[in-house]
Write a protein that holds these residues in place. Structure first.
Motif, PDB file in Angstrom:
ATOM      1  N   ARG A 261       0.825  -1.211   0.000  1.00 52.84           N
ATOM      2  CA  ARG A 261       0.000   0.000   0.000  1.00 52.84           C
ATOM      3  C   ARG A 261       0.856   1.256   0.000  1.00 52.84           C
ATOM      4  O   ARG A 261       0.525   2.252  -0.647  1.00 52.84           O
ATOM      5  N   GLU A 262       1.976   1.203   0.730  1.00 59.56           N
ATOM      6  CA  GLU A 262       2.848   2.385   0.813  1.00 59.56           C
ATOM      7  C   GLU A 262       3.587   2.622  -0.498  1.00 59.56           C
ATOM      8  O   GLU A 262       3.682   3.745  -0.985  1.00 59.56           O
ATOM      9  N   ALA A 263       4.106   1.535  -1.092  1.00 60.76           N
ATOM     10  CA  ALA A 263       4.898   1.670  -2.321  1.00 60.76           C
ATOM     11  C   ALA A 263       4.025   1.916  -3.543  1.00 60.76           C
ATOM     12  O   ALA A 263       4.453   2.577  -4.499  1.00 60.76           O
ATOM     13  N   LEU A 264       2.798   1.378  -3.533  1.00 60.22           N
ATOM     14  CA  LEU A 264       1.929   1.446  -4.718  1.00 60.22           C
ATOM     15  C   LEU A 264       0.531   1.913  -4.309  1.00 60.22           C
ATOM     16  O   LEU A 264      -0.429   1.141  -4.284  1.00 60.22           O
ATOM     17  N   PRO A 265       0.398   3.199  -3.981  1.00 58.04           N
ATOM     18  CA  PRO A 265      -0.906   3.700  -3.521  1.00 58.04           C
ATOM     19  C   PRO A 265      -2.013   3.602  -4.562  1.00 58.04           C
ATOM     20  O   PRO A 265      -3.189   3.617  -4.216  1.00 58.04           O
ATOM     21  N   GLU A 266      -1.666   3.486  -5.846  1.00 58.11           N
ATOM     22  CA  GLU A 266      -2.683   3.393  -6.896  1.00 58.11           C
ATOM     23  C   GLU A 266      -3.129   1.956  -7.157  1.00 58.11           C
ATOM     24  O   GLU A 266      -4.083   1.728  -7.899  1.00 58.11           O
ATOM     25  N   LEU A 267      -2.439   1.008  -6.567  1.00 58.47           N
ATOM     26  CA  LEU A 267      -2.783  -0.399  -6.783  1.00 58.47           C
ATOM     27  C   LEU A 267      -4.000  -0.777  -5.949  1.00 58.47           C
ATOM     28  O   LEU A 267      -4.075  -0.474  -4.757  1.00 58.47           O
ATOM     29  N   ASP A 268      -4.970  -1.432  -6.561  1.00 56.82           N
ATOM     30  CA  ASP A 268      -6.143  -1.931  -5.856  1.00 56.82           C
ATOM     31  C   ASP A 268      -5.805  -3.307  -5.296  1.00 56.82           C
ATOM     32  O   ASP A 268      -5.665  -4.272  -6.052  1.00 56.82           O
ATOM     33  N   LEU A 269      -5.646  -3.390  -3.976  1.00 56.59           N
ATOM     34  CA  LEU A 269      -5.275  -4.646  -3.319  1.00 56.59           C
ATOM     35  C   LEU A 269      -6.524  -5.320  -2.777  1.00 56.59           C
ATOM     36  O   LEU A 269      -7.234  -4.759  -1.944  1.00 56.59           O
ATOM     37  N   VAL A 270      -6.792  -6.527  -3.267  1.00 54.02           N
ATOM     38  CA  VAL A 270      -7.964  -7.299  -2.837  1.00 54.02           C
ATOM     39  C   VAL A 270      -7.473  -8.542  -2.112  1.00 54.02           C
ATOM     40  O   VAL A 270      -6.724  -9.340  -2.685  1.00 54.02           O
ATOM     41  N   VAL A 271      -7.876  -8.706  -0.866  1.00 51.40           N
ATOM     42  CA  VAL A 271      -7.485  -9.863  -0.071  1.00 51.40           C
ATOM     43  C   VAL A 271      -8.702 -10.757   0.101  1.00 51.40           C
ATOM     44  O   VAL A 271      -9.689 -10.368   0.721  1.00 51.40           O
ATOM     45  N   ALA A 272      -8.648 -11.946  -0.466  1.00 52.00           N
ATOM     46  CA  ALA A 272      -9.769 -12.884  -0.444  1.00 52.00           C
ATOM     47  C   ALA A 272      -9.574 -13.870   0.703  1.00 52.00           C
ATOM     48  O   ALA A 272      -8.544 -14.536   0.770  1.00 52.00           O
ATOM     49  N   GLU A 273     -10.563 -13.975   1.554  1.00 56.20           N
ATOM     50  CA  GLU A 273     -10.429 -14.837   2.726  1.00 56.20           C
ATOM     51  C   GLU A 273     -11.648 -15.720   2.914  1.00 56.20           C
ATOM     52  O   GLU A 273     -12.290 -15.699   3.939  1.00 56.20           O
ATOM     53  N   GLY A 274     -11.994 -16.469   1.883  1.00 53.59           N
ATOM     54  CA  GLY A 274     -12.986 -17.507   2.067  1.00 53.59           C
ATOM     55  C   GLY A 274     -14.413 -17.134   1.790  1.00 53.59           C
ATOM     56  O   GLY A 274     -15.323 -17.877   2.125  1.00 53.59           O
ATOM     57  N   GLY A 275     -14.659 -16.004   1.159  1.00 54.73           N
ATOM     58  CA  GLY A 275     -16.032 -15.625   0.865  1.00 54.73           C
ATOM     59  C   GLY A 275     -16.088 -14.610  -0.231  1.00 54.73           C
ATOM     60  O   GLY A 275     -15.064 -14.217  -0.790  1.00 54.73           O
TER      61      GLY A 275
END
Length: 292
Positions: A261-275
């Motif tokens: 998040r700090e290095a790539l503020p424009e990147l959309d990070l999606v964390v999938a956790e079982g649903g």
């Protein structure tokens, strides 16, 4: 001796791999003392690392794989790794496919899991260089045809090319086919991903084919489980700045998420956790899958 519960499996395996590479090898009994875990736990970790192709098991321990940056495990070997994580990632990524859209799926076991989640999305045009992905759609279509057909079934465009160990088609024929096309979203599986090397693969021909895929896409979505972070293959084919969305799993350490998040503020990070993934905040912020 009880296992050290303060270390997650991926942390333990990272320490084991570092020790093996630093010393040129390590014995099981040395690793059990160093990590304060059982002999069985170390052997399971060595089995997992050997399946990933990053070390080689020998009698009593393990040694580094010669030329690990060029080692490419086959599809079957990779399909047994991080299965739950890949399914979580696939479900989250599938929500990004719009009915009637033109998408591309690269080769890989995670994109294969994604393909199976896309079978009921109507009127897709799917461009792929993966024999496994194409077969997933064709098998579903044949099954539906026996029951009078499925309206809106996907149209699949399979490139030509030379087959890799991971059942992808690469080389000049695949590159030419991909270069003449344009698609809305590319779902891209990777061998390795890191802040310094970007996206990488051990296969030089596959690197060039992946470059063509990235150039032809309006949006690039990388689907990669947490074990891919920090892995570097022989050839880089894209920087992280060229990625719009990274879909990973809950095994990604919070420290790594913060670094991304700090290095790539424009990147959309999606964390999938079982649903299913929640419709969270906008570009550049983390969205998280939730349980049912």
């Amino acid at each position: 001796m009880g296992d050290n519960q303060n270390l997650l499996a991926e942390q333990r395996r990272a320490l084991i791999l570092e020790e093996v590479r630093r010393r040129g090898g390590a014995r099981v009994n040395e690793l059990t003392r160093r990590l304060n875990v059982s002999d069985m736990t170390v052997r399971r970790d060595l089995d997992a690392l050997a399946r990933q192709g990053v070390l080689e098991k020998v009698h009593g321990g393990a040694v580094p794989v010669s030329g690990a940056s060029t080692h490419e495990p086959g599809f079957e070997a990779k399909s047994s790794l991080e299965q739950d994580a890949k399914e979580d990632i696939a479900r989250a990524a599938a929500a990004m496919a719009v009915p009637g859209g033109a998408i591309a799926l690269s080769g890989g076991t995670t994109t294969y899991a994604l393909a199976r989640c896309l079978l009921d999305v109507p009127d897709l045009t799917v461009v792929t260089n993966s024999l496994r992905v194409a077969d997933a759609f064709h098998t579903a279509q044949r099954a539906d045809a026996s029951r009078s057909g499925r309206p809106g079934a996907a149209t699949v465009v399979l490139t030509g090319g030379v087959r890799t160990p991971s059942d992808s088609l690469v080389g000049p024929v695949a590159d030419a086919a991909i270069g003449s096309l344009h698609f809305d979203v590319l779902f891209l599986g990777v061998h390795g991903i890191s802040a310094e090397a970007g996206l990488s693969t051990p296969n030089l021909a596959e690197a060039e084919t992946n470059r063509r895929l990235v150039r032809s896409a309006r949006r690039v979505v990388v689907v990669a489980d947490h074990t891919k972070w920090g892995t570097v293959g022989l050839s880089s084919f894209a920087s992280l700045a060229e990625v719009d969305t990274l879909v990973t799993d809950g095994g990604m350490p919070e420290r790594t998420r913060a670094e991304i998040r700090e290095a790539l503020p424009e990147l959309d990070l999606v964390v999938a956790e079982g649903g299913p993934v929640e419709q969270g905040p906008g570009l550049g912020e983390e969205r998280q899958g939730t349980g049912p």
